[in-house]
Design a protein around this motif. Structure first.
Motif, mmCIF file in Angstrom:
data_model
loop_
_atom_site.group_PDB
_atom_site.id
_atom_site.type_symbol
_atom_site.label_atom_id
_atom_site.label_comp_id
_atom_site.label_asym_id
_atom_site.label_seq_id
_atom_site.Cartn_x
_atom_site.Cartn_y
_atom_site.Cartn_z
ATOM 1 N N ASP A 194 -10.013 50.872 14.165
ATOM 2 C CA ASP A 194 -10.828 49.653 14.251
ATOM 3 C C ASP A 194 -10.371 48.744 15.390
ATOM 4 O O ASP A 194 -10.295 47.518 15.248
ATOM 5 N N ASP A 195 -10.032 49.358 16.523
ATOM 6 C CA ASP A 195 -9.581 48.635 17.718
ATOM 7 C C ASP A 195 -8.304 47.826 17.490
ATOM 8 O O ASP A 195 -8.012 46.889 18.231
ATOM 9 N N THR A 196 -7.525 48.187 16.482
ATOM 10 C CA THR A 196 -6.309 47.441 16.170
ATOM 11 C C THR A 196 -5.117 48.384 16.116
ATOM 12 O O THR A 196 -5.137 49.384 15.392
ATOM 13 N N LEU A 197 -4.081 48.034 16.867
ATOM 14 C CA LEU A 197 -2.822 48.768 16.850
ATOM 15 C C LEU A 197 -1.928 48.136 15.787
ATOM 16 O O LEU A 197 -1.727 46.913 15.794
ATOM 17 N N ARG A 198 -1.416 48.964 14.888
ATOM 18 C CA ARG A 198 -0.520 48.488 13.837
ATOM 19 C C ARG A 198 0.808 49.224 13.969
ATOM 20 O O ARG A 198 0.828 50.456 14.022
ATOM 21 N N ILE A 199 1.874 48.455 13.985
ATOM 22 C CA ILE A 199 3.228 49.021 14.079
ATOM 23 C C ILE A 199 4.021 48.478 12.907
ATOM 24 O O ILE A 199 4.060 47.268 12.674
ATOM 25 N N THR B 180 18.300 45.427 4.305
ATOM 26 C CA THR B 180 17.240 46.367 4.616
ATOM 27 C C THR B 180 15.946 45.575 4.694
ATOM 28 O O THR B 180 15.653 44.796 3.796
ATOM 29 N N SER B 181 15.211 45.756 5.787
ATOM 30 C CA SER B 181 13.995 44.966 5.988
ATOM 31 C C SER B 181 12.831 45.850 6.397
ATOM 32 O O SER B 181 13.015 46.919 6.975
ATOM 33 N N ASN B 182 11.663 45.375 6.086
ATOM 34 C CA ASN B 182 10.421 45.989 6.548
ATOM 35 C C ASN B 182 9.679 44.927 7.340
ATOM 36 O O ASN B 182 9.655 43.762 6.949
ATOM 37 N N THR B 183 9.073 45.352 8.417
ATOM 38 C CA THR B 183 8.324 44.405 9.233
ATOM 39 C C THR B 183 7.136 45.123 9.859
ATOM 40 O O THR B 183 7.136 46.350 9.987
ATOM 41 N N SER B 184 6.127 44.371 10.224
ATOM 42 C CA SER B 184 4.958 44.983 10.867
ATOM 43 C C SER B 184 4.276 43.961 11.762
ATOM 44 O O SER B 184 4.418 42.753 11.570
ATOM 45 N N ARG B 185 3.554 44.480 12.714
ATOM 46 C CA ARG B 185 2.749 43.661 13.624
ATOM 47 C C ARG B 185 1.437 44.384 13.870
ATOM 48 O O ARG B 185 1.359 45.604 13.815
ATOM 49 N N SER B 186 0.398 43.604 14.175
ATOM 50 C CA SER B 186 -0.921 44.156 14.497
ATOM 51 C C SER B 186 -1.437 43.466 15.745
ATOM 52 O O SER B 186 -1.249 42.260 15.915
#
Length: 141
Positions: free
Chosen positions: A66-71, A95-101
């Motif tokens: 959907d034209d979106t990069l998710r990391i 311990t961590s989880n993280t994300s960006r779009s």
């Protein structure tokens, strides 16, 4: 005697150290959790560089739809302080989880390339080539 107890208890306690440690811990979490990112939009491709300190390649997930990069990434931050004899004085782990779009329209995910080295993820996403010679308009005859 009460004075002796309080002096003995507080002799090793320095309130400013508590705040220093507290601020230091959150500073470490903040710098690793935000995934500092650079994106360059070239005519024919996007180049994305993301700092993910402490992450392992197997714990990084990349998705484009959907034209979106998710990391997204999960990683461990470990710290161990020892004295001169090697005795552990403090051992901390997080311990961590993280994300960006990111909205990156018209990327060709099938031609994308990714590398991960020294805590830096680099993605190259070619853009879908549009046929500019083709006229989408209907001519009237």
């Amino acid at each position: 005697m009460a004075n002796d107890l309080s002096n003995g208890f507080f002799s090793n306690f320095a309130p400013q150290n508590l705040f220093d440690e507290f601020n230091h811990a959150f500073k470490d979490l903040d710098s690793s959790a935000t995934m500092k990112t650079d994106i360059v939009d070239h005519d024919d491709r996007y180049v994305v560089k993301v700092n993910i300190p402490g992450a392992k390649k197997d714990n990084i997930h990349i998705d484009y739809r959907d034209d979106t990069l998710r990391i997204s990434a999960s990683y461990d931050v470990r710290r161990e302080d020892k004295d001169d004899q090697g005795n552990v004085l403090r051992s901390e782990r997080n311990t961590s989880n993280t994300s960006r779009s990111f909205y990156l329209p018209d990327a060709d995910k099938d031609q994308a390339k990714a590398t991960f080295e020294d805590g830096v993820l680099e993605l190259t996403l070619p853009k879908i080539v549009k046929d500019t010679d083709h006229d989408d308009h209907i001519s009237i005859q």
